[in-house]
Design a protein around this motif. Structure first.
Motif, short mmCIF file in Angstrom:
data_model
loop_
_atom_site.label_atom_id
_atom_site.label_comp_id
_atom_site.label_asym_id
_atom_site.label_seq_id
_atom_site.Cartn_x
_atom_site.Cartn_y
_atom_site.Cartn_z
N LEU A 31 0.82 -1.22 0.00
CA LEU A 31 0.00 0.00 0.00
C LEU A 31 0.85 1.26 0.00
N PHE A 32 2.08 1.16 0.48
CA PHE A 32 2.98 2.31 0.43
C PHE A 32 3.68 2.43 -0.93
N GLY A 33 3.30 1.56 -1.86
CA GLY A 33 3.78 1.69 -3.23
C GLY A 33 4.94 0.81 -3.60
N PHE A 34 5.32 -0.17 -2.73
CA PHE A 34 6.44 -1.05 -3.06
C PHE A 34 5.95 -2.27 -3.83
N PRO A 35 6.76 -2.77 -4.79
CA PRO A 35 6.39 -4.01 -5.48
C PRO A 35 6.30 -5.17 -4.50
N LEU A 36 5.56 -6.21 -4.86
CA LEU A 36 5.34 -7.35 -3.96
C LEU A 36 6.64 -8.00 -3.51
N PRO A 37 7.61 -8.29 -4.41
CA PRO A 37 8.87 -8.90 -3.92
C PRO A 37 9.58 -8.02 -2.91
N ASP A 38 9.61 -6.68 -3.18
CA ASP A 38 10.25 -5.78 -2.22
C ASP A 38 9.50 -5.75 -0.90
N ALA A 39 8.16 -5.82 -0.96
CA ALA A 39 7.34 -5.80 0.25
C ALA A 39 7.62 -7.02 1.12
N VAL A 40 7.77 -8.18 0.46
CA VAL A 40 8.08 -9.41 1.21
C VAL A 40 9.47 -9.29 1.85
N TYR A 41 10.44 -8.80 1.06
CA TYR A 41 11.80 -8.66 1.56
C TYR A 41 11.85 -7.71 2.76
N MET A 42 11.19 -6.57 2.63
CA MET A 42 11.23 -5.58 3.71
C MET A 42 10.53 -6.10 4.97
N THR A 43 9.45 -6.86 4.77
CA THR A 43 8.74 -7.43 5.93
C THR A 43 9.62 -8.42 6.69
N VAL A 44 10.25 -9.32 5.94
CA VAL A 44 11.10 -10.33 6.58
C VAL A 44 12.28 -9.67 7.29
N MET A 45 12.92 -8.70 6.64
CA MET A 45 14.06 -8.02 7.25
C MET A 45 13.66 -7.27 8.52
N THR A 46 12.48 -6.68 8.49
CA THR A 46 12.01 -5.95 9.68
C THR A 46 11.70 -6.90 10.83
N LEU A 47 11.02 -8.01 10.51
CA LEU A 47 10.64 -8.95 11.57
C LEU A 47 11.84 -9.66 12.17
N THR A 48 12.89 -9.85 11.37
CA THR A 48 14.10 -10.51 11.90
C THR A 48 15.07 -9.51 12.49
N THR A 49 14.67 -8.24 12.55
CA THR A 49 15.46 -7.14 13.12
C THR A 49 16.78 -6.93 12.37
N GLU A 50 16.86 -7.43 11.14
CA GLU A 50 18.07 -7.22 10.34
C GLU A 50 18.10 -5.82 9.73
N GLY A 51 16.93 -5.29 9.46
CA GLY A 51 16.84 -3.99 8.79
C GLY A 51 17.08 -4.14 7.29
N PHE A 52 16.86 -3.07 6.56
CA PHE A 52 17.04 -3.13 5.12
C PHE A 52 17.53 -1.78 4.63
N SER A 53 18.21 -1.81 3.49
CA SER A 53 18.71 -0.56 2.91
C SER A 53 17.56 0.23 2.32
N GLY A 54 17.68 1.52 2.34
CA GLY A 54 16.63 2.38 1.79
C GLY A 54 15.59 2.79 2.79
N ALA A 55 15.81 2.44 4.07
CA ALA A 55 14.82 2.81 5.08
C ALA A 55 14.72 4.33 5.22
N ASP A 56 15.85 5.04 4.91
CA ASP A 56 15.82 6.50 5.04
C ASP A 56 14.91 7.15 4.00
N SER A 57 14.64 6.44 2.92
CA SER A 57 13.79 7.01 1.86
C SER A 57 12.31 6.86 2.15
N LEU A 58 11.97 6.13 3.25
CA LEU A 58 10.55 5.95 3.58
C LEU A 58 9.95 7.26 4.07
N SER A 59 8.69 7.41 3.81
CA SER A 59 7.96 8.57 4.36
C SER A 59 7.79 8.38 5.85
N TRP A 60 7.33 9.45 6.55
CA TRP A 60 7.10 9.31 7.98
C TRP A 60 6.05 8.24 8.26
#
Length: 327
Positions: A31-60
């Motif tokens: 819903l924030f405009g990311f493609p499905l593969p990127d959405a899955v990647y970002m979700t997994v990285m967030t839940l595993t507390t690994e983080g992901f590159s490009g977090a600074d480009s997210l809106s508030w």
């Protein structure tokens, strides 16, 4: 792995929470405009507390969503650890773990008794064994009696006493005796047959409710047969005509006083062999000698010599009896 319904239910709830959280993350990033593969990647990285590159480009709004996803992920992780810990503890401390420890205890027993069933008669037998510190194990097929046996602190197996496997698990090959006190006479006969086939030398005491069962149990291999109704009648008759004899027998029971009757078997290699009774049994009163050939000698002469296979019935206090029991 799970040892109780409650643990399985909690595991299913946690699994559902994980799947829901994954769906929440993927849908949110889409819903924030990311493609499905990127959405899955970002979700997994967030839940595993690994983080992901490009977090600074997210809106508030995206950052707030990512923070909420991370917090929920930590909460679910804690829940998963709790469920796993509970499963491990129940595996060690729950019914399955308790029965494994019970089997280890039974495996260590030697020269013990096996009590078949845990009804009123068997409970009285177990009480007497505990009073004399005689090792034993109970076999009963009724799960509802497990709590009673735990309360009474008796080792037990939840199984059918007529099962060859259950008798083997109870250590019948190394047992001293078996007390067969199931309510069914037919089952008592069958258990006696199976037990005798597994251990030809074991001493079997069996219960018979019907007179016709006595002969069947003897033929099956029972050494002693007890009819509760006959014994109750005899005891009532003794109380009526010889109450003092009954009082004496009660007085001599283990746990009733510091004095008791005991039978001392003279085996080959015993220090009692070929010794006169007065020297072999100091401090106690010899009441009866049963010779190896079955001859009974009541009120034996103090100069009587003991031989291998003899059994001496004596009466005395525990301090005098203990050395004899150790012979």
């Amino acid at each position: 792995m799970w040892s109780s319904r409650g643990t399985r239910r909690r595991a299913l709830l946690v699994a559902s929470a994980v799947m829901t959280l994954l769906g929440y993350g993927v849908v949110g990033y889409v819903l924030f405009g990311f493609p499905l593969p990127d959405a899955v990647y970002m979700t997994v990285m967030t839940l595993t507390t690994e983080g992901f590159s490009g977090a600074d480009s997210l809106s508030w709004g995206g950052r707030a969503f990512t923070a909420s996803l991370a917090v929920l992920g930590v909460a679910v992780f804690v829940a998963v650890v709790g469920v796993l810990g509970t499963a491990l503890l129940e595996g060690r401390l729950g019914p399955a773990g308790r029965r494994r420890r019970m089997q280890h205890h039974i495996d260590a027993l030697r020269d013990h008794f096996i009590i078949c069933a845990y009804g009123r008669v068997s409970q009285a037998v177990a009480h007497e064994f505990k009073a004399e510190r005689i090792p034993f194990v109970v076999i009963d097929s009724k799960p509802e009696l497990e709590e009673v046996m735990q309360r009474d602190h008796v080792p037990y197996l939840i199984a059918s006493a007529s099962s060859e496997d259950a008798l083997r698990r109870a250590g019948i090959d190394r047992a001293r005796g078996l007390v067969c006190a199931v309510d069914s006479d037919a089952e008592n006969v069958y258990i006696t047959v199976v037990a005798r086939s597994l251990n030809p030398t074991i001493a079997i005491v069996a219960r018979a409710s019907e007179p016709a069962t006595v002969g069947r149990l003897a033929h099956a291999g029972a050494n002693s047969i007890v009819s509760p109704y006959v014994i109750s009648g005899r005891r009532m008759a003794l109380l009526a005509v010889r109450p003092h004899v009954v009082d004496f027998l009660e007085f001599a029971r283990p746990g009733a006083s510091d004095c008791r009757m005991e039978e001392i078997r003279v085996d080959h290699g015993s220090h009692l062999v070929r010794r006169p009774l007065r020297d072999a049994c100091p401090g106690v009163v010899p009441l009866l000698i049963r010779r190896a050939d079955g001859e009974l000698q009541p009120s034996p002469d103090p100069d009587s010599t003991l031989h291998p296979g003899d059994t001496v019935i004596v009466f005395g206090d525990l301090r005098a009896l203990r050395p004899l029991e150790d012979e």
